[in-house]
Scaffold this motif. Structure first.
Motif, PDB file in Angstrom:
ATOM      1  N   ASP A  54       0.811  -1.206   0.000  1.00 23.13           N
ATOM      2  CA  ASP A  54       0.000   0.000   0.000  1.00 23.13           C
ATOM      3  C   ASP A  54       0.849   1.262   0.000  1.00 23.13           C
ATOM      4  O   ASP A  54       2.060   1.220   0.298  1.00 23.13           O
ATOM      5  CB  ASP A  54      -0.895   0.010   1.240  1.00 23.13           C
ATOM      6  N   TRP A  55       0.211   2.399  -0.253  1.00 24.78           N
ATOM      7  CA  TRP A  55       0.872   3.700  -0.316  1.00 24.78           C
ATOM      8  C   TRP A  55       1.638   4.015   0.980  1.00 24.78           C
ATOM      9  O   TRP A  55       2.655   4.695   0.944  1.00 24.78           O
ATOM     10  CB  TRP A  55      -0.169   4.791  -0.575  1.00 24.78           C
ATOM     11  N   ASP A  56       1.138   3.490   2.121  1.00 20.72           N
ATOM     12  CA  ASP A  56       1.764   3.765   3.415  1.00 20.72           C
ATOM     13  C   ASP A  56       2.749   2.669   3.813  1.00 20.72           C
ATOM     14  O   ASP A  56       3.183   2.618   4.961  1.00 20.72           O
ATOM     15  CB  ASP A  56       0.685   3.914   4.491  1.00 20.72           C
ATOM     16  N   ASP A  57       3.093   1.809   2.846  1.00 19.67           N
ATOM     17  CA  ASP A  57       4.068   0.725   3.005  1.00 19.67           C
ATOM     18  C   ASP A  57       3.528  -0.465   3.797  1.00 19.67           C
ATOM     19  O   ASP A  57       4.289  -1.351   4.165  1.00 19.67           O
ATOM     20  CB  ASP A  57       5.376   1.204   3.634  1.00 19.67           C
ATOM     21  N   ASP A  58       2.225  -0.501   4.066  1.00 14.76           N
ATOM     22  CA  ASP A  58       1.638  -1.716   4.621  1.00 14.76           C
ATOM     23  C   ASP A  58       1.765  -2.831   3.590  1.00 14.76           C
ATOM     24  O   ASP A  58       1.612  -2.590   2.387  1.00 14.76           O
ATOM     25  CB  ASP A  58       0.167  -1.507   4.964  1.00 14.76           C
ATOM     26  N   LYS A  59       2.018  -4.036   4.068  1.00 22.75           N
ATOM     27  CA  LYS A  59       2.214  -5.173   3.182  1.00 22.75           C
ATOM     28  C   LYS A  59       1.336  -6.344   3.628  1.00 22.75           C
ATOM     29  O   LYS A  59       1.151  -6.567   4.827  1.00 22.75           O
ATOM     30  CB  LYS A  59       3.698  -5.587   3.185  1.00 22.75           C
ATOM     31  N   TYR A  60       0.825  -7.091   2.647  1.00 22.08           N
ATOM     32  CA  TYR A  60      -0.038  -8.236   2.914  1.00 22.08           C
ATOM     33  C   TYR A  60       0.418  -9.386   2.022  1.00 22.08           C
ATOM     34  O   TYR A  60       0.797  -9.172   0.872  1.00 22.08           O
ATOM     35  CB  TYR A  60      -1.501  -7.906   2.604  1.00 22.08           C
ATOM     36  N   TYR A  61       0.356 -10.607   2.576  1.00 24.17           N
ATOM     37  CA  TYR A  61       0.836 -11.777   1.843  1.00 24.17           C
ATOM     38  C   TYR A  61      -0.170 -12.921   1.895  1.00 24.17           C
ATOM     39  O   TYR A  61      -0.903 -13.079   2.880  1.00 24.17           O
ATOM     40  CB  TYR A  61       2.154 -12.273   2.432  1.00 24.17           C
ATOM     41  N   SER A  62      -0.156 -13.734   0.836  1.00 23.74           N
ATOM     42  CA  SER A  62      -0.917 -14.974   0.842  1.00 23.74           C
ATOM     43  C   SER A  62      -0.459 -15.822   2.026  1.00 23.74           C
ATOM     44  O   SER A  62       0.745 -16.007   2.231  1.00 23.74           O
ATOM     45  CB  SER A  62      -0.661 -15.729  -0.465  1.00 23.74           C
ATOM     46  N   THR A  63      -1.423 -16.327   2.781  1.00 23.67           N
ATOM     47  CA  THR A  63      -1.086 -17.119   3.964  1.00 23.67           C
ATOM     48  C   THR A  63      -0.221 -18.318   3.596  1.00 23.67           C
ATOM     49  O   THR A  63       0.737 -18.651   4.292  1.00 23.67           O
ATOM     50  CB  THR A  63      -2.372 -17.595   4.654  1.00 23.67           C
ATOM     51  N   SER A  64      -0.548 -18.956   2.477  1.00 26.34           N
ATOM     52  CA  SER A  64       0.150 -20.192   2.113  1.00 26.34           C
ATOM     53  C   SER A  64       1.554 -19.936   1.565  1.00 26.34           C
ATOM     54  O   SER A  64       2.373 -20.857   1.522  1.00 26.34           O
ATOM     55  CB  SER A  64      -0.664 -20.966   1.077  1.00 26.34           C
TER      56      SER A  64
END
Lengths: 122, 111
Positions: A54-64
């Motif tokens: 995201d623009w604020d450097d938040d990151k999300y990943y596939s659980t697997s």
């Protein structure tokens, strides 16, 4: 006009690390609400979401896949980079990057790149 | 096995209407209004057709509509045209897990 383009190696060997770059134009990842995701599609199979930054450097990943993935951004270059470690033949797929605009459609991918095919083989 | 369940294929004749279902759980489709639908022609990137259950992006034909009931979302295409023949994928936000999940895809054949 918003465009995204994926680049990276077409062929990687098993156990190697894959590095893909998404170069975009028409928007900035420093603008509030802008995000870029990676999605892949094995030949003849369904789409699979991988990661988002995201623009604020938040990151999300596939659980697997989270232990193998790293996503980062270079705002000055309008690029997002995805690395995937310990590649395996099952990771053979077309890899897409796509934009998300949180203020418009929080989890929808409104613009996609053309995709880049990655084959994992020795 | 995909997280969301779609029929493998549907078909219809030009001018007819068809509906594609997308079944999830209360952790995704049923719990949030964050269902999207994508159209993918062979060899091409997916294209966003519907977002947040029933909203159409600018430029998408009003022949495409979306709805949701319980844990099942639906995409309806009315007045089928030959150019609608493609694969269709649903996606949804999922809580407490992977951010976004996709369905297995549905191949639409226009007879």
């Amino acid at each position: 006009q918003v465009t995204l383009r994926e680049s990276g190696p077409a062929l990687v060997k098993p156990t190697q690390t894959l590095t893909l770059t998404c170069t975009f134009s028409g928007f900035s990842l420093s603008t509030t609400g802008m995000c870029v995701s990676w999605i892949r599609q094995p030949p003849g199979k369904a789409l699979e979401w991988l990661a988002r930054i995201d623009w604020d450097d938040d990151k999300y990943y596939s659980t697997s896949l989270k232990t193998r993935l790293t996503i980062s951004k270079d705002t000055s270059k309008n690029q997002v980079v995805l690395t995937m470690t310990n590649m395996d033949p099952v990771d053979t797929a077309t890899y897409y990057c796509a934009r998300v605009v949180v203020g418009a459609s929080r989890y929808a991918f409104d613009i996609w790149g053309q995709g880049t095919m990655v084959t994992v083989s020795s | 096995q995909s997280a969301l369940t779609q029929p493998a294929s549907v078909s219809g004749s030009p001018g007819q209407s068809i509906t594609i279902s997308c079944t999830g759980t209360s952790s995704d489709v049923g719990g949030y209004n964050y269902v999207s639908w994508y159209q993918q022609h062979p060899g091409k990137a997916p294209k966003l057709m519907i977002y947040e259950v029933s909203n159409r992006p600018s430029g998408v034909s009003n022949r495409f509509s979306g709805s949701k009931s319980g844990n099942t979302a639906s995409l309806t295409i009315s007045g089928l045209q030959a150019e609608d023949e493609a694969d269709y994928y649903c996606s949804s936000y999922r809580s407490s897990s992977t951010l976004v999940v996709f369905g297995g895809g549905t191949k639409l054949t226009v007879l």
